[in-house]
Design a protein around this motif. Structure first.
Motif, short mmCIF file in Angstrom:
data_model
loop_
_atom_site.label_atom_id
_atom_site.label_comp_id
_atom_site.label_asym_id
_atom_site.label_seq_id
_atom_site.Cartn_x
_atom_site.Cartn_y
_atom_site.Cartn_z
N ILE A 1 0.84 -1.20 0.00
CA ILE A 1 0.00 0.00 0.00
C ILE A 1 0.87 1.25 0.00
O ILE A 1 0.63 2.18 -0.77
N ILE A 2 1.91 1.26 0.82
CA ILE A 2 2.78 2.43 0.91
C ILE A 2 3.56 2.65 -0.37
O ILE A 2 3.68 3.78 -0.85
N THR A 3 4.07 1.58 -0.97
CA THR A 3 4.94 1.73 -2.14
C THR A 3 4.19 1.72 -3.47
O THR A 3 4.70 2.26 -4.46
N GLU A 4 3.02 1.11 -3.54
CA GLU A 4 2.33 0.93 -4.82
C GLU A 4 1.05 1.74 -4.98
O GLU A 4 0.46 1.73 -6.05
N THR A 5 0.58 2.40 -3.92
CA THR A 5 -0.63 3.21 -4.04
C THR A 5 -0.32 4.64 -3.60
O THR A 5 0.81 4.94 -3.23
N ASP A 6 -1.31 5.47 -3.61
CA ASP A 6 -1.10 6.86 -3.17
C ASP A 6 -1.53 7.04 -1.72
O ASP A 6 -2.24 7.96 -1.37
N TRP A 7 -1.08 6.14 -0.86
CA TRP A 7 -1.45 6.15 0.56
C TRP A 7 -1.22 7.51 1.20
O TRP A 7 -2.02 7.99 1.98
N TYR A 8 -0.11 8.16 0.87
CA TYR A 8 0.19 9.47 1.44
C TYR A 8 -0.35 10.61 0.58
O TYR A 8 -0.17 11.76 0.90
N GLY A 9 -0.99 10.27 -0.53
CA GLY A 9 -1.58 11.28 -1.37
C GLY A 9 -0.63 11.87 -2.40
O GLY A 9 -1.05 12.61 -3.27
N GLU A 10 0.63 11.54 -2.32
CA GLU A 10 1.60 12.08 -3.26
C GLU A 10 2.70 11.04 -3.49
O GLU A 10 2.71 9.99 -2.89
#
Length: 179
Positions: free
Chosen positions: A146-155
């Protein structure tokens, strides 16, 4: 040898970590995220089988999401299908997208989809307090994705090694205005 790393996720998150390498930094960050106990933390995101949780990342086809946000309904092409056809179509894409997400861990996709099926079986019950049963290893590997492959942090997410051996500063980011 211990080094310093900057963890940058745009305006929403910036941190510095002391570690041996980028993989260790990522481990530190994932563990930090998993320790968050709020309802909006990464663990809650994984456990949320609604379109607002991780499940929502799989609730789409090549045309986009199966829910049109502005009307909270299926897009026209999906609405035209019979209920059975729609359920089959959506389920096939959710399975395909989950398999693609956990491409290196197909067992995790199967486990996740099994828990989704259990959730759907009790979803309509009054007082439903369904909690999926995932191992800590599953949470760790899924949070990492999720952290590396999606926009979990929005950017954009990046880990940058801080190297001050040749200089007493290192420029991490500089906004330049082009004329």
């Amino acid at each position: 040898m211990t080094k310093l790393f900057a963890i940058n996720a745009g305006m929403s998150f910036f941190a510095v970590a002391k570690a041996e390498n980028e993989e260790e930094v990522l481990t530190i960050l994932v563990n930090r995220e998993l320790e968050e106990q709020e309802d909006f933390g990464i663990r809650a995101h994984i456990d949320d089988f609604s379109i607002e949780g991780l499940y929502g990342d799989f609730f789409r086809d090549e045309k986009g999401s199966f829910i049109e946000g502005h009307i909270l309904d299926y897009p026209r092409n999906i609405r035209k299908m019979s209920t059975k056809e729609r359920d089959t179509y959506i389920r096939s894409y959710v399975e395909k997208n989950a398999s693609a997400f956990w491409k290196d861990h197909p067992f995790y996709a199967d486990l996740y989809l099994h828990e989704v099926k259990k959730y759907k079986a009790v979803e309509k019950e009054v007082g439903n307090t369904f909690r999926p049963h995932f191992s800590e290893e599953f949470y760790f590997n899924t949070a990492k994705l999720i952290i590396t492959e999606t926009d979990w942090y929005g950017e954009d997410f990046q880990i940058i090694e801080i190297d001050l051996t040749d200089c007493n500063y290192q420029l991490i980011f500089e906004l330049t205005l082009e004329e």
